[in-house]
Design a protein around this motif. Structure first.
Motif, mmCIF file in Angstrom:
data_model
loop_
_atom_site.group_PDB
_atom_site.id
_atom_site.type_symbol
_atom_site.label_atom_id
_atom_site.label_comp_id
_atom_site.label_asym_id
_atom_site.label_seq_id
_atom_site.Cartn_x
_atom_site.Cartn_y
_atom_site.Cartn_z
ATOM 1 N N ARG A 1 0.806 -1.320 -0.054
ATOM 2 C CA ARG A 1 0.085 0.188 -0.084
ATOM 3 C C ARG A 1 0.874 1.366 0.102
ATOM 4 O O ARG A 1 1.785 1.338 0.858
ATOM 5 C CB ARG A 1 -1.008 -0.004 1.222
ATOM 6 N N ARG B 1 -0.717 -5.054 3.448
ATOM 7 C CA ARG B 1 -1.993 -4.596 4.507
ATOM 8 C C ARG B 1 -1.504 -3.822 5.528
ATOM 9 O O ARG B 1 -2.547 -2.932 6.220
ATOM 10 C CB ARG B 1 -2.672 -6.003 5.104
ATOM 11 N N ASP B 2 -0.335 -3.967 6.252
ATOM 12 C CA ASP B 2 -0.058 -3.570 7.483
ATOM 13 C C ASP B 2 1.114 -2.499 7.435
ATOM 14 O O ASP B 2 2.087 -2.436 6.609
ATOM 15 C CB ASP B 2 0.317 -4.388 8.422
ATOM 16 N N GLY C 1 -4.401 -3.984 8.431
ATOM 17 C CA GLY C 1 -5.331 -4.138 7.605
ATOM 18 C C GLY C 1 -6.011 -5.490 7.645
ATOM 19 O O GLY C 1 -5.663 -6.644 7.870
ATOM 20 N N GLY D 1 -9.926 -4.864 2.599
ATOM 21 C CA GLY D 1 -9.144 -4.237 2.103
ATOM 22 C C GLY D 1 -9.614 -2.484 2.414
ATOM 23 O O GLY D 1 -9.339 -1.527 2.066
ATOM 24 N N CYS E 1 -9.334 -1.215 8.935
ATOM 25 C CA CYS E 1 -8.119 -1.709 9.620
ATOM 26 C C CYS E 1 -8.174 -1.264 11.073
ATOM 27 O O CYS E 1 -8.996 -0.565 11.505
ATOM 28 C CB CYS E 1 -7.099 -0.735 8.928
ATOM 29 N N TYR F 1 -7.701 2.947 3.075
ATOM 30 C CA TYR F 1 -8.611 2.542 4.231
ATOM 31 C C TYR F 1 -9.639 3.191 4.347
ATOM 32 O O TYR F 1 -9.445 4.648 4.132
ATOM 33 C CB TYR F 1 -7.941 1.998 5.436
#
Length: 177
Positions: free
Chosen positions: A4, A73-74, A97, A101, A104, A136
């Protein structure tokens, strides 16, 4: 999944209420030993607040996992200490996350030596900005009802607080990004 993209995930200085400047940056794999020392600096109650169950010490494996977020994701931002804590991680904020998607979860941790300086607020603000930049839409966190400091911080940053429907010992803080 690709990483991301969030412009906020860059090193920057933040100024504490006492005028001292701290480096806020993405966590690195090499931070694991410092993370373990910082966790030991927390009281048993603070450790419980951080993990939401009893974890007396942070194992090397757990520390390494925290220091290697799934960048698809994180992410985690950490604060580097000053003076006697120079080179140590003194706190930070993490975004984890969900698979959808859109949602979070946030978490925040701060060593007792640097509380009351506005550093948790600075770290969480930056993490929330990065979460929004990464796409997010909603952020939430589970907070122990007795963790008045974390609840206060969440309210200060515009989170709505509601009772956890599954456990009266917790509240849910949530906010649209």
């Amino acid at each position: 999944m690709t990483q991301r993209v969030a412009k906020s995930l860059q090193e920057r200085e933040v100024q504490a209420k006492d005028g001292q400047r701290y480096l806020l940056r993405p966590i690195r794999p090499s931070d694991a030993p410092s993370l373990m020392r910082g966790y030991q600096a927390l009281s048993p109650q603070e450790r419980w607040f951080r993990m939401l169950h009893a974890v007396p010490e942070l194992s090397e494996d757990a520390a390494r996992a925290f220091c290697n977020p799934d960048l698809a994701r994180d992410f985690c931002l950490v604060l580097e200490g000053q003076d006697g804590l120079a080179g140590e991680i003194v706190g930070g904020a993490r975004i984890t996350g969900e698979a959808n998607g859109r949602d979070c979860e946030f978490s925040v941790s701060l060593r007792p030596e640097v509380r009351g300086l506005g550093l948790a607020q600075a770290a969480l603000r930056m993490a929330l900005q990065a979460a929004a930049e990464a796409g997010y839409e909603r952020v939430y966190g589970t907070i122990a009802r007795d963790n008045r400091g974390m609840i206060h911080l969440a309210v200060l940053l515009g989170f709505n607080i509601r009772q956890d429907p599954d456990d009266p010992a917790f509240v849910i803080a949530e906010k649209a990004l």
